[in-house]
Design a protein around this motif. Structure first.
Motif, PDB file in Angstrom:
ATOM      1  N   SER A  13      24.999 -26.083 -62.712  1.00 26.71           N
ATOM      2  CA  SER A  13      23.819 -25.759 -61.904  1.00 26.71           C
ATOM      3  C   SER A  13      24.071 -24.431 -61.199  1.00 26.71           C
ATOM      4  CB  SER A  13      23.554 -26.855 -60.870  1.00 26.71           C
ATOM      5  OG  SER A  13      24.609 -26.892 -59.944  1.00 26.71           O
ATOM      6  N   ILE A  14      23.012 -23.841 -60.650  1.00 25.72           N
ATOM      7  CA  ILE A  14      23.186 -22.556 -59.958  1.00 25.72           C
ATOM      8  C   ILE A  14      24.110 -22.699 -58.747  1.00 25.72           C
ATOM      9  CG2 ILE A  14      22.022 -20.712 -58.710  1.00 25.72           C
ATOM     10  CD1 ILE A  14      19.779 -20.810 -60.589  1.00 25.72           C
ATOM     11  N   PRO A  15      23.937 -23.708 -57.887  1.00 31.46           N
ATOM     12  CA  PRO A  15      24.895 -23.831 -56.770  1.00 31.46           C
ATOM     13  C   PRO A  15      26.345 -23.887 -57.252  1.00 31.46           C
ATOM     14  CG  PRO A  15      23.033 -25.262 -56.394  1.00 31.46           C
ATOM     15  CD  PRO A  15      22.849 -24.676 -57.763  1.00 31.46           C
ATOM     16  N   LYS A  16      26.607 -24.623 -58.323  1.00 32.35           N
ATOM     17  CA  LYS A  16      27.974 -24.691 -58.845  1.00 32.35           C
ATOM     18  C   LYS A  16      28.422 -23.325 -59.387  1.00 32.35           C
ATOM     19  CE  LYS A  16      31.152 -27.852 -60.765  1.00 32.35           C
ATOM     20  NZ  LYS A  16      31.378 -29.226 -61.218  1.00 32.35           N
ATOM     21  N   VAL A  63      14.127 -18.898 -53.276  1.00 29.00           N
ATOM     22  CA  VAL A  63      15.427 -18.858 -53.941  1.00 29.00           C
ATOM     23  C   VAL A  63      16.078 -20.239 -53.933  1.00 29.00           C
ATOM     24  CG1 VAL A  63      17.764 -17.958 -53.763  1.00 29.00           C
ATOM     25  CG2 VAL A  63      15.836 -16.408 -53.565  1.00 29.00           C
ATOM     26  N   VAL A  64      15.976 -20.925 -52.777  1.00 27.67           N
ATOM     27  CA  VAL A  64      16.535 -22.279 -52.689  1.00 27.67           C
ATOM     28  C   VAL A  64      15.850 -23.191 -53.705  1.00 27.67           C
ATOM     29  CG1 VAL A  64      16.654 -24.325 -51.209  1.00 27.67           C
ATOM     30  CG2 VAL A  64      17.318 -22.087 -50.304  1.00 27.67           C
ATOM     31  N   ALA A  65      14.501 -23.026 -53.860  1.00 26.75           N
ATOM     32  CA  ALA A  65      13.756 -23.853 -54.815  1.00 26.75           C
ATOM     33  C   ALA A  65      14.259 -23.633 -56.242  1.00 26.75           C
ATOM     34  CB  ALA A  65      12.262 -23.538 -54.728  1.00 26.75           C
ATOM     35  N   VAL A  66      14.485 -22.352 -56.606  1.00 23.41           N
ATOM     36  CA  VAL A  66      14.998 -22.061 -57.952  1.00 23.41           C
ATOM     37  C   VAL A  66      16.378 -22.696 -58.138  1.00 23.41           C
ATOM     38  CG1 VAL A  66      15.763 -20.227 -59.508  1.00 23.41           C
ATOM     39  CG2 VAL A  66      13.698 -19.920 -58.159  1.00 23.41           C
ATOM     40  N   MET A  67      17.214 -22.610 -57.090  1.00 26.93           N
ATOM     41  CA  MET A  67      18.552 -23.206 -57.182  1.00 26.93           C
ATOM     42  C   MET A  67      18.470 -24.710 -57.412  1.00 26.93           C
ATOM     43  SD  MET A  67      20.873 -21.450 -54.281  1.00 26.93           S
ATOM     44  CE  MET A  67      21.118 -19.684 -54.214  1.00 26.93           C
ATOM     45  N   LEU A  68      17.653 -25.382 -56.592  1.00 30.25           N
ATOM     46  CA  LEU A  68      17.540 -26.842 -56.711  1.00 30.25           C
ATOM     47  C   LEU A  68      17.005 -27.218 -58.084  1.00 30.25           C
ATOM     48  CD1 LEU A  68      16.204 -27.811 -53.178  1.00 30.25           C
ATOM     49  CD2 LEU A  68      18.486 -28.158 -54.118  1.00 30.25           C
ATOM     50  N   VAL A  85      19.631 -27.945 -60.590  1.00 32.02           N
ATOM     51  CA  VAL A  85      20.434 -29.166 -60.463  1.00 32.02           C
ATOM     52  C   VAL A  85      19.697 -30.289 -61.183  1.00 32.02           C
ATOM     53  CG1 VAL A  85      21.561 -30.739 -58.852  1.00 32.02           C
ATOM     54  CG2 VAL A  85      21.240 -28.339 -58.236  1.00 32.02           C
ATOM     55  N   ILE A  86      20.257 -30.786 -62.285  1.00 27.71           N
ATOM     56  CA  ILE A  86      19.525 -31.671 -63.202  1.00 27.71           C
ATOM     57  C   ILE A  86      18.926 -32.885 -62.517  1.00 27.71           C
ATOM     58  CG2 ILE A  86      19.734 -33.109 -65.270  1.00 27.71           C
ATOM     59  CD1 ILE A  86      21.941 -31.069 -66.145  1.00 27.71           C
ATOM     60  N   TRP A  87      19.777 -33.666 -61.820  1.00 30.64           N
ATOM     61  CA  TRP A  87      19.265 -34.922 -61.253  1.00 30.64           C
ATOM     62  C   TRP A  87      18.168 -34.652 -60.226  1.00 30.64           C
ATOM     63  CZ3 TRP A  87      19.575 -35.576 -56.021  1.00 30.64           C
ATOM     64  CH2 TRP A  87      20.545 -34.835 -55.330  1.00 30.64           C
ATOM     65  N   PHE A  88      18.263 -33.516 -59.492  1.00 31.77           N
ATOM     66  CA  PHE A  88      17.235 -33.190 -58.504  1.00 31.77           C
ATOM     67  C   PHE A  88      15.937 -32.776 -59.199  1.00 31.77           C
ATOM     68  CE2 PHE A  88      15.017 -30.860 -55.261  1.00 31.77           C
ATOM     69  CZ  PHE A  88      15.328 -31.513 -54.092  1.00 31.77           C
ATOM     70  N   ALA A  89      16.081 -31.971 -60.271  1.00 34.65           N
ATOM     71  CA  ALA A  89      14.903 -31.490 -60.999  1.00 34.65           C
ATOM     72  C   ALA A  89      14.151 -32.653 -61.642  1.00 34.65           C
ATOM     73  CB  ALA A  89      15.317 -30.466 -62.050  1.00 34.65           C
ATOM     74  N   ASN A  90      14.866 -33.659 -62.134  1.00 37.40           N
ATOM     75  CA  ASN A  90      14.224 -34.830 -62.736  1.00 37.40           C
ATOM     76  C   ASN A  90      13.456 -35.629 -61.698  1.00 37.40           C
ATOM     77  OD1 ASN A  90      15.162 -34.232 -65.245  1.00 37.40           O
ATOM     78  ND2 ASN A  90      16.997 -35.534 -65.071  1.00 37.40           N
ATOM     79  N   LEU A  91      14.008 -35.713 -60.487  1.00 41.24           N
ATOM     80  CA  LEU A  91      13.420 -36.527 -59.422  1.00 41.24           C
ATOM     81  C   LEU A  91      12.165 -35.878 -58.849  1.00 41.24           C
ATOM     82  CD1 LEU A  91      14.885 -39.163 -58.681  1.00 41.24           C
ATOM     83  CD2 LEU A  91      15.480 -38.093 -56.509  1.00 41.24           C
ATOM     84  N   TYR A  92      12.245 -34.546 -58.589  1.00 45.14           N
ATOM     85  CA  TYR A  92      11.124 -33.865 -57.931  1.00 45.14           C
ATOM     86  C   TYR A  92      10.510 -32.805 -58.833  1.00 45.14           C
ATOM     87  CZ  TYR A  92      13.186 -36.060 -53.829  1.00 45.14           C
ATOM     88  OH  TYR A  92      13.682 -36.976 -52.942  1.00 45.14           O
ATOM     89  N   HIS A  93      10.328 -33.129 -60.104  1.00 42.16           N
ATOM     90  CA  HIS A  93       9.861 -32.142 -61.072  1.00 42.16           C
ATOM     91  C   HIS A  93       8.532 -31.523 -60.669  1.00 42.16           C
ATOM     92  CE1 HIS A  93       7.844 -30.903 -64.880  1.00 42.16           C
ATOM     93  NE2 HIS A  93       8.992 -30.267 -64.965  1.00 42.16           N
ATOM     94  N   LEU A  94       7.564 -32.377 -60.308  1.00 46.76           N
ATOM     95  CA  LEU A  94       6.216 -31.912 -59.974  1.00 46.76           C
ATOM     96  C   LEU A  94       6.217 -31.074 -58.697  1.00 46.76           C
ATOM     97  CD1 LEU A  94       3.824 -32.734 -61.799  1.00 46.76           C
ATOM     98  CD2 LEU A  94       2.971 -34.040 -59.835  1.00 46.76           C
TER      99      LEU A  94
END
Lengths: 270, 270, 270, 270
Positions: B180-183, C37-42, C45-54
């Motif tokens: 991921s980007i943070p990593k 920028v924080v949004a792009v970073m998150l 992160v796979i598990w985060f992107a799957n959870l809050y995709h929309l």
């Protein structure tokens, strides 16, 4: 009378560094020290030690007897024998010959390990070389002048290491290699000094954030000893310049390569 | 009247550093802090903690009660108790005794983890040591003088880390450890600060080119904080060496060639 | 007339940094950039992107439209629109909004990879932050002054890396990880910059000797950029001091905090 | 007569850097050197060498013949041919063309290895580039001025590495990777220079304490070369800025406040 004369002449050769004989003695001694250190090193390489076991033993005893003779002569011809024996180099000279003799006595069951340890101690012979580095004066004076500031700096580094180490122990825990606080402190020192072996690395996200902070801290405080020493060195080197004084106008601050006073044009001597 | 006198005398001993009694108190306190920190460290080494569990418990309570008594005495004899309690060291003093008491209350199912965390917090006691490092003044002043420049530098490092981290995430991708980007940013900080754990390394040719650029960037911007601090330190140390004080306003820090005080304009003598 | 007035007022708010409105606009914009920028970073992160995709999709479009509006307004109210569009920040502003729109068009088979790449480019928005760091002036001027020396230094590092890399390729060879000269050069850069991942390490005795020489070279030439920059910074900071001149005796070289001339005692203004 | 004129003109083009023809020749030569180095590098990448084997062979012979022609022309038109051939660049020029010819002769059983070695030597062609970096003067002069101090520093680092290496060999022993004293010294250099590969790491508690001490030593003595070079660079750059030249002996490098030449004593003007 002749004995005193011999003692005096020996003293000049062994302790002095001005006469041709004194310089030659120093060169021979440095070469002998370096050769003996190389022999100890080769002795630790297993396949080499197996191949040339006897030769290395002979070389070791040759250098030990040579340095013993040198040590006894130094005691004999020193102006104050007791003062020499208690001096830093007197103790180093003694320590560098002791191990071979001690290895003769302690040959019990665990002799292998002890002999190795004793033998290796002889490598401290290399410390004798420091005596010959007369160029080191400006460096040493700058370091002495900044020793209190450097000490404060090291205390800060140790406190920081303890704090970061404890934090990492709590955050990462034994399951990721941070098995105890002392080990975490070891990891922090590895990180802050930017060595970074990678034998222990943070695995959790929080651990990586704390580790990043430790790295950035180390990265920026690496500047502190440099700053201290540079400022001291600049002063020392300026002082070296200031040391030269013109005999005509009494002004100082001339470069090392200056032949004429930059203020009045008179020739500079010495 | 006698009570005020006692309070005054206690204040001199505990807060003062001039009288023999005050110096002795400081020495004892530093020793106690260091010993308690060592105890917390040893407590984290599993085999040691299992062997001397009871002794470590006793030692912890001894030091906690000692520091509690010290904290209460400080509140009692401080000239302004409330000001002391809100000061940096007042808060550190409180934090360093709280964990042991809190560990008594929170003893639920997951008590092991929490106690460890609370206990470790006590290591911040070590921060109390900073108070005693009076040598740190020049260093601290230089750092304060350059804090704005250092801040700008750190922002630059963080922006660079974000840019390089994102690039590496795109170039290498999750299959080579850049999950991921943070990593990736964590990896970039590890690289730019020249720590280099090696837990994540670029595998593709393009990734290695980008990584090389990140390294060379880090290698050259490592010079920036050093340069800033060295320049400030040189100025500070030159000023300290001079130590000229104005007789009118008592302020010091004048240049060698100054003839008038730069703060009040009065003439400087000698 | 009123349109020009609106344009003028907008220009002051968006490009100016003096008026309260201009400062507020800058603060809001910086916050928006950091949040995006924080949004792009998150999002990476796979598990985060799957959870809050929309939610992340909504946030991305919100910021993209916001920055598009800002970009169009900047073009509209700039005194010279074309000059702004070709300026460094004009191009950065455009690049930071393009990826989201491009992701709409290119949705072929391999869309996942491309979208990720395009999205990540938006992180260059962070470069816009540099505009707000007015403190960076002394640093930037020192770097510009030493850019030729730094360039020479980097050429030397690259030549050294090529020489050491080729040597290691010959000495160690592909069987120890040095599979080609470019890869050996990558290893040399990792070593000379003291990063030291440890993914490739010398295995033979000769290789370790060459590696030690490369390390000691890196260790000592790390001093060069520091020395260059420190010398420039010291000059820059001295110049800042010299800038102040006494109106009475016309002498300069006063400290930043001086209130009176150190030569004649007259008050200093500005 | 015309032959001498041709020789003179060739000399100007090949050795000179002032005339347009001389500058053009230098640019072409630098480009050719860089291209040939790139070709050698690509030749070491296995899949690329297999694909374009013939092309690379042609390119190698083309550059070798080109540099041979250049070498012979240099010998022909040099004012003192023998002096050129014995100069540093004369030897480099020769070494950079020899390998390809030698590869023709030595084609025995183990030819692969030897050819690779010989070919790679051609990369030293890159050293020819150094000639064109006239910006490097200040850097080189500062390094020469501080070479004695840097030498003392390196001796100290080597002595420290030997002492720490021997200590680690005794403490950790062959079972933890410290198989011999030379290998332990290699580890110490990796650690002191803060490279830290992590291929060998201390496993015992005592070993980690010794390693921490080695790291902190390296971390603080990293300051020494920086300090030396910075102090020298600051002096050099100050002198360069002034650029004052004596009208009598034509020597420059005088201080700002100098009134007389420090070499011949003549008065300095302006």
């Amino acid at each position: 009378m002749p004995s005193v004369s011999l003692k005096e002449r020996l003293n000049e050769v062994i302790f002095g560094t001005e006469t041709p004989a004194g310089k030659l003695f120093d060169m021979v001694l440095i070469t002998a020290i370096l050769l003996s250190v190389v022999a100890v090193m080769l002795d630790s390489v297993i396949w080499f030690a197996n191949l040339y076991h006897l030769e290395l033993l002979w070389i070791e005893w040759f250098f030990t007897l040579l340095f013993t003779a040198e040590y006894l002569t130094r005691i004999y011809c020193a102006r104050n024998s007791w003062q020499y024996m208690r001096s830093f180099y007197g103790i180093v000279d003694l320590i560098s010959i002791l191990p071979t003799y001690l290895a003769l006595i302690f040959t019990g069951a665990n002799y292998l390990m002890i002999i190795r340890l004793l033998r290796v101690l002889r490598i401290f012979r290399i410390l004798k070389l420091v005596r010959y580095l007369s160029e080191a004066n400006v460096l040493v004076r700058s370091m002495l002048a900044s020793r209190r500031k450097i000490f404060v700096f090291f205390c800060t580094v140790l406190v920081l290491s303890t704090v970061f180490g404890s934090l990492m122990f709590v955050v990462e825990g034994p399951e990721h290699g941070f098995t105890s606080i002392p080990k975490s402190i070891y990891w922090t020192i590895v990180t802050i000094t930017t060595v970074g072996y990678g034998d222990i690395t943070p695995q959790t996200a929080i651990g990586q954030v704390v580790a990043s902070m430790a790295m950035l801290t180390g990265y920026s405080i690496i500047a502190v000893p440099t700053g201290i020493l540079t400022a001291e060195l600049a002063t020392e080197m300026q002082r070296e310049r200031i040391g030269r004084q013109c005999r005509n106008c009494r002004k100082s601050g001339h470069d090392r390569d200056a032949e004429h006073c930059k203020y009045c044009g008179a020739q500079l001597f010495e």
